[in-house]
Write a protein that holds these residues in place. Structure first.
Motif, PDB file in Angstrom:
ATOM      1  N   ASP A  45      43.796  12.734  -4.964  1.00  0.00           N
ATOM      2  CA  ASP A  45      42.464  12.977  -5.519  1.00  0.00           C
ATOM      3  C   ASP A  45      42.083  11.764  -6.356  1.00  0.00           C
ATOM      4  O   ASP A  45      42.750  11.468  -7.362  1.00  0.00           O
ATOM      5  CB  ASP A  45      42.455  14.235  -6.386  1.00  0.00           C
ATOM      6  N   ILE A  46      41.033  11.085  -5.947  1.00  0.00           N
ATOM      7  CA  ILE A  46      40.610   9.872  -6.642  1.00  0.00           C
ATOM      8  C   ILE A  46      39.174  10.041  -7.115  1.00  0.00           C
ATOM      9  O   ILE A  46      38.286  10.407  -6.331  1.00  0.00           O
ATOM     10  CB  ILE A  46      40.714   8.636  -5.721  1.00  0.00           C
ATOM     11  N   VAL A  47      38.957   9.819  -8.397  1.00  0.00           N
ATOM     12  CA  VAL A  47      37.620   9.906  -8.989  1.00  0.00           C
ATOM     13  C   VAL A  47      37.134   8.488  -9.282  1.00  0.00           C
ATOM     14  O   VAL A  47      37.838   7.711  -9.937  1.00  0.00           O
ATOM     15  CB  VAL A  47      37.629  10.738 -10.288  1.00  0.00           C
ATOM     16  N   VAL A  48      35.937   8.191  -8.792  1.00  0.00           N
ATOM     17  CA  VAL A  48      35.374   6.849  -8.934  1.00  0.00           C
ATOM     18  C   VAL A  48      34.041   6.920  -9.675  1.00  0.00           C
ATOM     19  O   VAL A  48      33.226   7.812  -9.418  1.00  0.00           O
ATOM     20  CB  VAL A  48      35.156   6.201  -7.549  1.00  0.00           C
ATOM     21  N   PHE A  49      33.816   5.969 -10.572  1.00  0.00           N
ATOM     22  CA  PHE A  49      32.549   5.871 -11.293  1.00  0.00           C
ATOM     23  C   PHE A  49      31.868   4.554 -10.928  1.00  0.00           C
ATOM     24  O   PHE A  49      32.396   3.478 -11.203  1.00  0.00           O
ATOM     25  CB  PHE A  49      32.785   5.960 -12.801  1.00  0.00           C
ATOM     26  N   GLU A  50      30.719   4.688 -10.265  1.00  0.00           N
ATOM     27  CA  GLU A  50      29.915   3.541  -9.809  1.00  0.00           C
ATOM     28  C   GLU A  50      28.567   3.577 -10.517  1.00  0.00           C
ATOM     29  O   GLU A  50      27.786   4.510 -10.308  1.00  0.00           O
ATOM     30  CB  GLU A  50      29.702   3.617  -8.295  1.00  0.00           C
ATOM     31  N   LYS A  51      28.277   2.597 -11.311  1.00  0.00           N
ATOM     32  CA  LYS A  51      27.054   2.578 -12.112  1.00  0.00           C
ATOM     33  C   LYS A  51      25.792   2.700 -11.266  1.00  0.00           C
ATOM     34  O   LYS A  51      24.842   3.396 -11.637  1.00  0.00           O
ATOM     35  CB  LYS A  51      27.004   1.291 -12.948  1.00  0.00           C
ATOM     36  N   ASN A  52      25.753   2.054 -10.118  1.00  0.00           N
ATOM     37  CA  ASN A  52      24.544   2.018  -9.290  1.00  0.00           C
ATOM     38  C   ASN A  52      24.525   3.075  -8.189  1.00  0.00           C
ATOM     39  O   ASN A  52      23.632   3.060  -7.333  1.00  0.00           O
ATOM     40  CB  ASN A  52      24.383   0.624  -8.667  1.00  0.00           C
ATOM     41  N   GLN A  53      25.474   3.983  -8.202  1.00  0.00           N
ATOM     42  CA  GLN A  53      25.499   5.055  -7.204  1.00  0.00           C
ATOM     43  C   GLN A  53      24.365   6.044  -7.493  1.00  0.00           C
ATOM     44  O   GLN A  53      24.264   6.576  -8.593  1.00  0.00           O
ATOM     45  CB  GLN A  53      26.848   5.782  -7.251  1.00  0.00           C
ATOM     46  N   MET A  54      23.498   6.291  -6.500  1.00  0.00           N
ATOM     47  CA  MET A  54      22.328   7.137  -6.723  1.00  0.00           C
ATOM     48  C   MET A  54      22.698   8.612  -6.866  1.00  0.00           C
ATOM     49  O   MET A  54      22.213   9.304  -7.756  1.00  0.00           O
ATOM     50  CB  MET A  54      21.322   6.952  -5.577  1.00  0.00           C
ATOM     51  N   THR A  55      23.533   9.108  -5.953  1.00  0.00           N
ATOM     52  CA  THR A  55      23.928  10.505  -5.982  1.00  0.00           C
ATOM     53  C   THR A  55      25.448  10.608  -5.851  1.00  0.00           C
ATOM     54  O   THR A  55      26.087   9.763  -5.212  1.00  0.00           O
ATOM     55  CB  THR A  55      23.279  11.312  -4.844  1.00  0.00           C
ATOM     56  N   SER A  56      25.999  11.642  -6.434  1.00  0.00           N
ATOM     57  CA  SER A  56      27.445  11.847  -6.324  1.00  0.00           C
ATOM     58  C   SER A  56      27.783  12.365  -4.929  1.00  0.00           C
ATOM     59  O   SER A  56      26.957  12.996  -4.263  1.00  0.00           O
ATOM     60  CB  SER A  56      27.905  12.842  -7.381  1.00  0.00           C
ATOM     61  N   TYR A  57      28.998  12.097  -4.486  1.00  0.00           N
ATOM     62  CA  TYR A  57      29.441  12.638  -3.202  1.00  0.00           C
ATOM     63  C   TYR A  57      30.957  12.746  -3.171  1.00  0.00           C
ATOM     64  O   TYR A  57      31.664  12.179  -3.996  1.00  0.00           O
ATOM     65  CB  TYR A  57      28.940  11.779  -2.028  1.00  0.00           C
ATOM     66  N   ARG A  58      31.428  13.495  -2.184  1.00  0.00           N
ATOM     67  CA  ARG A  58      32.857  13.704  -1.967  1.00  0.00           C
ATOM     68  C   ARG A  58      33.162  13.374  -0.509  1.00  0.00           C
ATOM     69  O   ARG A  58      32.399  13.740   0.386  1.00  0.00           O
ATOM     70  CB  ARG A  58      33.203  15.168  -2.266  1.00  0.00           C
ATOM     71  N   GLU A  59      34.277  12.707  -0.289  1.00  0.00           N
ATOM     72  CA  GLU A  59      34.623  12.303   1.080  1.00  0.00           C
ATOM     73  C   GLU A  59      36.131  12.406   1.292  1.00  0.00           C
ATOM     74  O   GLU A  59      36.919  12.136   0.372  1.00  0.00           O
ATOM     75  CB  GLU A  59      34.156  10.864   1.332  1.00  0.00           C
ATOM     76  N   SER A  60      36.522  12.814   2.496  1.00  0.00           N
ATOM     77  CA  SER A  60      37.944  12.924   2.850  1.00  0.00           C
ATOM     78  C   SER A  60      38.275  11.941   3.962  1.00  0.00           C
ATOM     79  O   SER A  60      37.523  11.824   4.935  1.00  0.00           O
ATOM     80  CB  SER A  60      38.269  14.351   3.320  1.00  0.00           C
ATOM     81  N   LEU A  61      39.391  11.245   3.836  1.00  0.00           N
ATOM     82  CA  LEU A  61      39.788  10.258   4.841  1.00  0.00           C
ATOM     83  C   LEU A  61      41.275   9.959   4.711  1.00  0.00           C
ATOM     84  O   LEU A  61      41.937  10.431   3.778  1.00  0.00           O
ATOM     85  CB  LEU A  61      38.972   8.984   4.700  1.00  0.00           C
ATOM     86  N   HIS A  62      41.809   9.217   5.656  1.00  0.00           N
ATOM     87  CA  HIS A  62      43.205   8.774   5.617  1.00  0.00           C
ATOM     88  C   HIS A  62      43.253   7.264   5.427  1.00  0.00           C
ATOM     89  O   HIS A  62      42.564   6.523   6.136  1.00  0.00           O
ATOM     90  CB  HIS A  62      43.932   9.142   6.912  1.00  0.00           C
ATOM     91  N   GLU A  63      44.056   6.833   4.488  1.00  0.00           N
ATOM     92  CA  GLU A  63      44.266   5.407   4.267  1.00  0.00           C
ATOM     93  C   GLU A  63      45.679   5.190   3.728  1.00  0.00           C
ATOM     94  O   GLU A  63      46.165   5.988   2.918  1.00  0.00           O
ATOM     95  CB  GLU A  63      43.259   4.851   3.251  1.00  0.00           C
TER      96      GLU A  63
END
Length: 238
Positions: A45-63
């Motif tokens: 579970d990774i929480v990211v804060f982006e100053k210029n992000q317009m709307t929040s979102y959640r995404e699932s992927l493999h890396e």
């Protein structure tokens, strides 16, 4: 097919941030890997804060050999999630932020983590007397359904519903956060280990043997300090 994990959890999370969010204002690794409770199927579970992000979102992927769930917010959108979680008394987002390991340091991360920690320590809003009456009624109703039911298939799901109601009642009447699924038991354990073991044992016996007695006694004991089962005189919306 089992996923091959190329690197450990923290390294994978740092690589993920470097690849996808190199210019973010801050990032945290949270969840079971941080608490030392990870299993073979746990994700990051990774929480990211982006100053210029317009709307929040959640995404699932493999890396990097890991399943990853990323929660992306700007510097204000997270507040809405904090508020919603507090209103439902399930502090998923505040818990992730408070317990999270910092992947990318910044001044704002410390402030947001402190905000989350203060919310967790404060606890949920206290239930009103009317809310307690309503919850008593619904527990009583489902408990009677369980007592009177003679169909095994129906009993199982009635018991499931009762487990949710009783755990919620115990926690909320004591101004504690509640949980769902695995967090139902974890929340009870955090509040009162003795009761959590009694609760688990009662439902375990029922699921294994069909014996309802322990659940019935447990539910009645929980309701007793608040007047016991409640039916006569209940009214809603009158």
């Amino acid at each position: 097919m089992k996923q091959i994990r190329e690197v450990n959890a923290t390294e994978a999370a740092q690589l993920f941030i470097a690849k996808y969010f190199p210019h973010c204002e801050g990032a945290l690794l949270a969840g079971s890997v941080v608490r030392g409770e990870a299993t073979a199927t746990s994700d990051l579970d990774i929480v990211v804060f982006e100053k210029n992000q317009m709307t929040s979102y959640r995404e699932s992927l493999h890396e990097f050999g890991w399943p990853i769930e990323v929660f992306v917010h700007n510097l204000t959108s997270y507040k809405q999630y904090f508020e919603q979680d507090c209103q439902r008394a399930r502090p998923s987002m505040p818990r992730m932020v408070s317990e999270g390991i910092v992947l990318k340091e910044s001044v704002i991360i410390d402030a947001i983590k402190e905000e989350a920690t203060q919310l967790l320590e404060k606890g949920p809003e206290e239930w009103s007397e009317q809310t307690i009456k309503i919850k008593r009624y619904f527990i009583s109703d489902v408990l009677d359904d369980l007592i009177g039911c003679s169909k095994r298939a129906e009993e199982i799901f009635i018991a499931n519903a009762l487990a949710e109601l009783v755990s919620e009642f115990v926690l909320r009447t004591n101004c504690q956060w509640i949980g769902h699924s695995k967090w139902l038991v974890r929340s009870l354990m955090q509040y009162d280990e003795t009761f959590a073991h009694q609760f688990t044992k009662a439902f375990d016996i029922f699921y294994k043997t069909g014996d309802k007695e322990h659940i019935v006694k447990l539910a009645n004991k929980v309701l007793e300090p608040y007047g016991g089962k409640y039916f006569e005189g209940f009214s809603l919306g009158k």
